[in-house]
Design a protein around this motif. Structure first.
Motif, short mmCIF file in Angstrom:
data_model
loop_
_atom_site.label_atom_id
_atom_site.label_comp_id
_atom_site.label_asym_id
_atom_site.label_seq_id
_atom_site.Cartn_x
_atom_site.Cartn_y
_atom_site.Cartn_z
N SER A 71 31.91 41.16 43.62
CA SER A 71 32.93 41.48 42.61
C SER A 71 32.30 41.98 41.31
O SER A 71 32.86 42.84 40.64
CB SER A 71 33.82 40.26 42.35
OG SER A 71 33.04 39.18 41.88
N SER A 72 31.12 41.45 40.97
CA SER A 72 30.44 41.90 39.75
C SER A 72 28.96 42.19 39.99
O SER A 72 28.21 42.41 39.04
CB SER A 72 30.57 40.85 38.64
OG SER A 72 29.94 39.65 39.03
N SER A 108 34.09 42.82 36.40
CA SER A 108 34.34 43.43 37.70
C SER A 108 33.71 44.81 37.74
O SER A 108 33.67 45.51 36.72
CB SER A 108 35.84 43.54 37.96
OG SER A 108 36.42 42.27 38.04
#
Length: 126
Positions: A71-72, A108
């Motif tokens: 996600s990141s 994100s």
């Protein structure tokens, strides 16, 4: 400076090549603005396995793929090859966690970065 006392590339040079390969790809894709981009990638992990010697002034090829998109974060996998070699002299990875430039807090992945890294994604071979 890349070569050590034994006449081959110093271990630290490989990590520099890894970082250069990833950032060059990001810049070429229009995904990294080192001067003003609000989202930047910080290296939180790197690793290298060595199989054969290379050294300055020898030319090298560098292969890049993405092993995992989170996600990141992105797990980049890199191979270092002597010019025209069929097998890697070294291979390893680095993990970027993408953060806000000012707060240094994870964010994100921007949609364009996510799309580009997924396009470069190659599942691990069995």
């Amino acid at each position: 400076m890349d070569n050590d006392a034994y006449g081959h590339a110093n271990n630290a040079a490989y990590f520099s090549w890894f970082d250069t390969a990833v950032n060059a790809w990001l810049i070429e894709q229009g995904l990294l603005d080192v001067e003003a981009g609000q989202t930047i990638g910080l290296v939180v992990e790197n690793h290298c396995n060595y199989f054969a010697s290379v050294g300055f002034p020898q030319d090298i090829d560098v292969g890049l793929r993405v092993g995992h998109v989170g996600s990141s974060s992105v797990h980049y996998e890199i191979g270092i090859f002597a010019l025209l070699a069929q097998t890697a002299a070294a291979q390893g990875h680095l993990v970027h966690v993408y953060v806000d430039r000012d707060t240094r807090r994870p964010v994100s992945l921007p949609p364009a970065l996510r799309a580009a890294t997924l396009a470069l994604h190659a599942p691990a071979s069995a």
